[in-house]
Design a protein around this motif. Structure first.
Motif, PDB file in Angstrom:
ATOM      1  N   ASP A 179     -26.205  53.736 -41.043  1.00 18.31           N
ATOM      2  CA  ASP A 179     -27.663  53.889 -41.176  1.00 18.31           C
ATOM      3  C   ASP A 179     -28.106  55.342 -41.213  1.00 18.31           C
ATOM      4  O   ASP A 179     -29.294  55.617 -41.324  1.00 18.31           O
ATOM      5  CB  ASP A 179     -28.370  53.170 -40.029  1.00 18.31           C
ATOM      6  N   GLY A 180     -27.172  56.279 -41.109  1.00 19.36           N
ATOM      7  CA  GLY A 180     -27.501  57.691 -41.182  1.00 19.36           C
ATOM      8  C   GLY A 180     -27.954  58.304 -39.876  1.00 19.36           C
ATOM      9  O   GLY A 180     -28.363  59.461 -39.833  1.00 19.36           O
ATOM     10  N   VAL A 181     -27.902  57.533 -38.802  1.00 19.99           N
ATOM     11  CA  VAL A 181     -28.283  58.052 -37.491  1.00 19.99           C
ATOM     12  C   VAL A 181     -27.220  59.041 -37.007  1.00 19.99           C
ATOM     13  O   VAL A 181     -27.535  60.056 -36.402  1.00 19.99           O
ATOM     14  CB  VAL A 181     -28.468  56.907 -36.471  1.00 19.99           C
ATOM     15  N   LEU A 182     -25.974  58.743 -37.286  1.00 24.05           N
ATOM     16  CA  LEU A 182     -24.877  59.648 -36.966  1.00 24.05           C
ATOM     17  C   LEU A 182     -24.407  60.317 -38.245  1.00 24.05           C
ATOM     18  O   LEU A 182     -24.398  59.691 -39.312  1.00 24.05           O
ATOM     19  CB  LEU A 182     -23.688  58.875 -36.373  1.00 24.05           C
ATOM     20  N   PRO A 183     -24.005  61.574 -38.151  1.00 24.49           N
ATOM     21  CA  PRO A 183     -23.426  62.204 -39.341  1.00 24.49           C
ATOM     22  C   PRO A 183     -22.104  61.518 -39.679  1.00 24.49           C
ATOM     23  O   PRO A 183     -21.509  60.850 -38.816  1.00 24.49           O
ATOM     24  CB  PRO A 183     -23.216  63.655 -38.918  1.00 24.49           C
ATOM     25  N   PRO A 184     -21.626  61.649 -40.900  1.00 23.04           N
ATOM     26  CA  PRO A 184     -20.356  61.015 -41.254  1.00 23.04           C
ATOM     27  C   PRO A 184     -19.237  61.450 -40.309  1.00 23.04           C
ATOM     28  O   PRO A 184     -19.118  62.633 -39.972  1.00 23.04           O
ATOM     29  CB  PRO A 184     -20.095  61.501 -42.677  1.00 23.04           C
ATOM     30  N   ALA A 185     -18.458  60.490 -39.871  1.00 19.73           N
ATOM     31  CA  ALA A 185     -17.348  60.773 -38.950  1.00 19.73           C
ATOM     32  C   ALA A 185     -16.105  61.152 -39.750  1.00 19.73           C
ATOM     33  O   ALA A 185     -15.925  60.700 -40.884  1.00 19.73           O
ATOM     34  CB  ALA A 185     -17.054  59.547 -38.089  1.00 19.73           C
ATOM     35  N   GLY A 186     -15.289  61.964 -39.123  1.00 18.70           N
ATOM     36  CA  GLY A 186     -14.004  62.276 -39.733  1.00 18.70           C
ATOM     37  C   GLY A 186     -13.101  61.059 -39.664  1.00 18.70           C
ATOM     38  O   GLY A 186     -13.402  60.083 -38.977  1.00 18.70           O
ATOM     39  N   ARG A 187     -12.026  61.106 -40.371  1.00 17.05           N
ATOM     40  CA  ARG A 187     -11.073  59.985 -40.384  1.00 17.05           C
ATOM     41  C   ARG A 187      -9.674  60.493 -40.107  1.00 17.05           C
ATOM     42  O   ARG A 187      -9.304  61.589 -40.515  1.00 17.05           O
ATOM     43  CB  ARG A 187     -11.076  59.295 -41.749  1.00 17.05           C
ATOM     44  N   GLY A 191      -7.108  56.065 -41.235  1.00 22.83           N
ATOM     45  CA  GLY A 191      -8.435  55.570 -41.594  1.00 22.83           C
ATOM     46  C   GLY A 191      -9.367  55.317 -40.424  1.00 22.83           C
ATOM     47  O   GLY A 191     -10.489  54.863 -40.622  1.00 22.83           O
ATOM     48  N   TYR A 192      -8.927  55.594 -39.199  1.00 21.06           N
ATOM     49  CA  TYR A 192      -9.794  55.399 -38.036  1.00 21.06           C
ATOM     50  C   TYR A 192     -10.841  56.513 -37.979  1.00 21.06           C
ATOM     51  O   TYR A 192     -10.562  57.659 -38.305  1.00 21.06           O
ATOM     52  CB  TYR A 192      -8.981  55.404 -36.741  1.00 21.06           C
ATOM     53  N   ARG A 193     -12.026  56.139 -37.544  1.00 19.90           N
ATOM     54  CA  ARG A 193     -13.086  57.136 -37.405  1.00 19.90           C
ATOM     55  C   ARG A 193     -12.809  58.031 -36.199  1.00 19.90           C
ATOM     56  O   ARG A 193     -12.349  57.567 -35.164  1.00 19.90           O
ATOM     57  CB  ARG A 193     -14.434  56.448 -37.215  1.00 19.90           C
ATOM     58  N   VAL A 194     -13.159  59.295 -36.337  1.00 21.81           N
ATOM     59  CA  VAL A 194     -13.037  60.258 -35.237  1.00 21.81           C
ATOM     60  C   VAL A 194     -14.433  60.790 -34.952  1.00 21.81           C
ATOM     61  O   VAL A 194     -15.034  61.456 -35.786  1.00 21.81           O
ATOM     62  CB  VAL A 194     -12.086  61.423 -35.616  1.00 21.81           C
ATOM     63  N   TYR A 195     -14.937  60.456 -33.775  1.00 28.36           N
ATOM     64  CA  TYR A 195     -16.274  60.888 -33.387  1.00 28.36           C
ATOM     65  C   TYR A 195     -16.169  62.106 -32.480  1.00 28.36           C
ATOM     66  O   TYR A 195     -15.290  62.209 -31.643  1.00 28.36           O
ATOM     67  CB  TYR A 195     -17.015  59.770 -32.660  1.00 28.36           C
ATOM     68  N   GLY A 196     -17.105  63.022 -32.655  1.00 29.86           N
ATOM     69  CA  GLY A 196     -17.141  64.229 -31.843  1.00 29.86           C
ATOM     70  C   GLY A 196     -18.390  64.291 -30.997  1.00 29.86           C
ATOM     71  O   GLY A 196     -19.161  63.326 -30.894  1.00 29.86           O
TER      72      GLY A 196
END
Length: 102
Positions: free
Chosen positions: A7-15, A19-24
């Motif tokens: 929804d654009g609330v979070l910036p795109p996460a790294g992968r 293929g797993y998302r990496v959140y900072g």
């Protein structure tokens, strides 16, 4: 978190390579800001404000926050008429209200 990213609330996460998302830290702060704003303004307006933080100039973000604050203040003032049976909690540091008893 995935939905907030979508929804654009979070910036795109790294992968990761798998293929797993990496959140900072920015993702955590964005999610916390969204959660706090959603309680006060509702999820739709909170999403609009947090998206603006990531995509818009600061002046636009501040205008959205000012408008939300003014609306919340106006709603609070109209819902607390003089005859309303609420009083401030005795603790000066508390922001809670208690039902007035005689």
């Amino acid at each position: 978190m995935r939905n907030l990213e979508r929804d654009g609330v979070l910036p795109p996460a790294g992968r990761t390579a798998a293929g797993y998302r990496v959140y900072g830290e920015i993702h955590v702060w964005s999610a916390l800001a969204y959660r706090a704003l959603a309680v006060a303004t509702g999820p739709v307006e909170a999403k609009r404000m947090v998206r603006a933080v990531h995509e818009s100039p600061v002046t636009e973000v501040l205008a959205l926050l000012d408008a939300a604050h003014a609306r919340l203040d106006r709603n609070a003032r109209t819902s607390r008429s003089p005859g309303r049976p609420w009083r401030r909690s005795p603790s000066s540091r508390s922001r809670t209200y208690a039902l007035r008893t005689r």
